[in-house]
Design a protein around this motif. Structure first.
Motif, PDB file in Angstrom:
ATOM      1  N   CYS A   9       0.791  -1.133  -0.051  1.00 43.54           N
ATOM      2  CA  CYS A   9       0.031  -0.011   0.130  1.00 43.54           C
ATOM      3  C   CYS A   9       0.772   1.293  -0.223  1.00 43.54           C
ATOM      4  O   CYS A   9       1.841   1.417   0.761  1.00 43.54           O
ATOM      5  N   TRP A  10       0.787   2.196  -1.109  1.00 45.81           N
ATOM      6  CA  TRP A  10       1.492   3.345  -0.783  1.00 45.81           C
ATOM      7  C   TRP A  10       0.415   4.616  -1.054  1.00 45.81           C
ATOM      8  O   TRP A  10       0.096   5.559  -0.179  1.00 45.81           O
ATOM      9  N   GLY A  11      -0.226   4.792  -2.210  1.00 42.57           N
ATOM     10  CA  GLY A  11      -1.023   5.789  -2.532  1.00 42.57           C
ATOM     11  C   GLY A  11      -0.500   6.868  -3.216  1.00 42.57           C
ATOM     12  O   GLY A  11       0.495   6.853  -3.680  1.00 42.57           O
ATOM     13  N   TRP A  12      -1.042   8.235  -2.960  1.00 39.57           N
ATOM     14  CA  TRP A  12      -0.448   9.253  -3.490  1.00 39.57           C
ATOM     15  C   TRP A  12       1.056   9.548  -2.732  1.00 39.57           C
ATOM     16  O   TRP A  12       1.887   9.850  -3.624  1.00 39.57           O
ATOM     17  N   GLY A  13       0.971   9.635  -1.552  1.00 37.02           N
ATOM     18  CA  GLY A  13       2.198  10.263  -1.062  1.00 37.02           C
ATOM     19  C   GLY A  13       2.691   9.359   0.184  1.00 37.02           C
ATOM     20  O   GLY A  13       3.237   9.845   1.376  1.00 37.02           O
ATOM     21  N   GLY A  14       2.006   8.042   0.191  1.00 34.16           N
ATOM     22  CA  GLY A  14       2.130   7.138   1.501  1.00 34.16           C
ATOM     23  C   GLY A  14       1.276   7.389   2.440  1.00 34.16           C
ATOM     24  O   GLY A  14       1.350   6.569   3.553  1.00 34.16           O
ATOM     25  N   GLU A  15       0.146   7.967   2.257  1.00 33.00           N
ATOM     26  CA  GLU A  15      -1.041   8.044   3.243  1.00 33.00           C
ATOM     27  C   GLU A  15      -1.468   6.737   3.267  1.00 33.00           C
ATOM     28  O   GLU A  15      -2.057   6.351   4.431  1.00 33.00           O
ATOM     29  N   LEU A  16      -1.607   5.642   2.368  1.00 35.92           N
ATOM     30  CA  LEU A  16      -2.261   4.499   2.232  1.00 35.92           C
ATOM     31  C   LEU A  16      -1.357   3.329   3.305  1.00 35.92           C
ATOM     32  O   LEU A  16      -1.954   2.532   3.923  1.00 35.92           O
TER      33      LEU A  16
END
Length: 277
Positions: A212-219
């Motif tokens: 999980c990472w997302g846009w900037g590590g939020e996930l």
């Protein structure tokens, strides 16, 4: 002419007979909070291949009403608003109102059908439910992707919400307390006034901390918080089960797709399309 579609979705085997290029209603795509997780070309291409050129419309819930187009694999897709992080930062009601303004413009001058389908990601699903109740019998069907229909505990986490400081009004309306006790009673999925006996459907993702990472590590942060503090599996933003709601039909879970992957993968568009007319 109809065709039989056989789709394998990470353990789900789904069959459906869907028309090629013959959907009754056009398609609108609605993004989530601050538009951090944006529709990929792969997702857009799949939607346009099913609905046909000129029948897919992306709406961004910011103040801009600029209409522009892109051509992907020879098919035209319409956009209204700016595809940036100014979209999706207002309250649910504000975003629903912006949707209305843009929908009327697209209907008046750009061929959007009087009744239409919606595929909505994350908070966009709540915005779409508000729209359905506020402007009844205009939406023929809604599929939500990773929408926190029961809210998300992450909206109560200062560490997580640091990623969305510019969207405090929107973030507050994602808390479980607000969604369950204020929004859901006022805008229930059960009995929602959809056009022509339409329905609401839900799709879920499921992420793992290591991917999980997302846009900037939020996930990554979201998955850690939901796992270690709340002891709940999630897609990195929405806990498992919270993407479902009474009155809507749960149609599938993508076990290897996190919250952002739901708007990046063509297989999600394919599944949603099977349930929209």
């Amino acid at each position: 002419m109809k065709r039989l579609l056989l789709l394998s979705v990470f353990g789900l085997i789904l069959t459906a007979s869907i028309p090629a290029y013959s959907k009754t209603y056009d398609l609108i795509l609605i993004h989530g909070i601050t538009n951090k997780h944006q529709w990929s070309d792969s997702f857009l291409d799949k939607a346009a291949s099913i609905w046909g050129s000129g029948n897919v419309y992306c709406i961004y819930t910011n103040s801009s009403t600029r209409v522009w187009t892109r051509v992907i694999n020879g098919r035209t897709i319409y956009f209204c608003g700016e595809n940036d992080y100014t979209a999706g930062d207002g309250t649910i009601a504000v975003q629903s109102g912006l949707m209305r303004t843009k929908i009327l413009k697209l209907q008046a001058s750009y061929g959007l059908s009087a009744k239409f389908n919606i595929i909505a990601h994350s908070m966009g699903g709540l915005v779409s439910r508000h729209y359905i109740k506020t402007y009844p019998y205009t939406v023929a069907g809604l599929v939500t992707l990773g929408t926190p229909h029961q809210g998300s505990p992450l909206a109560d986490s200062a560490k997580y919400m640091a990623f969305f400081l510019e969207a405090k009004d929107a973030a507050y309306q994602l808390t479980p307390n607000y969604v369950k006790n204020t929004f859901n009673p006022a805008y229930p999925a059960s009995g929602a006034p959809l056009a022509d006996s339409g329905k609401i459907y839900t799709i879920a993702g499921d992420g793992d901390g290591w991917d999980c990472w997302g846009w900037g590590g939020e996930l990554q942060i979201g998955w850690d918080i939901l796992t270690t503090i709340y002891w709940r599996d999630s897609d990195g933003a929405v806990a498992s089960g919270d993407e479902q709601i009474s009155g809507a039909t749960f149609i599938g879970k993508f076990w290897d797709y996190d919250h952002m992957d739901l708007v990046r993968n063509a297989s999600v568009a394919s599944l949603a399309a099977q349930y929209l007319r």
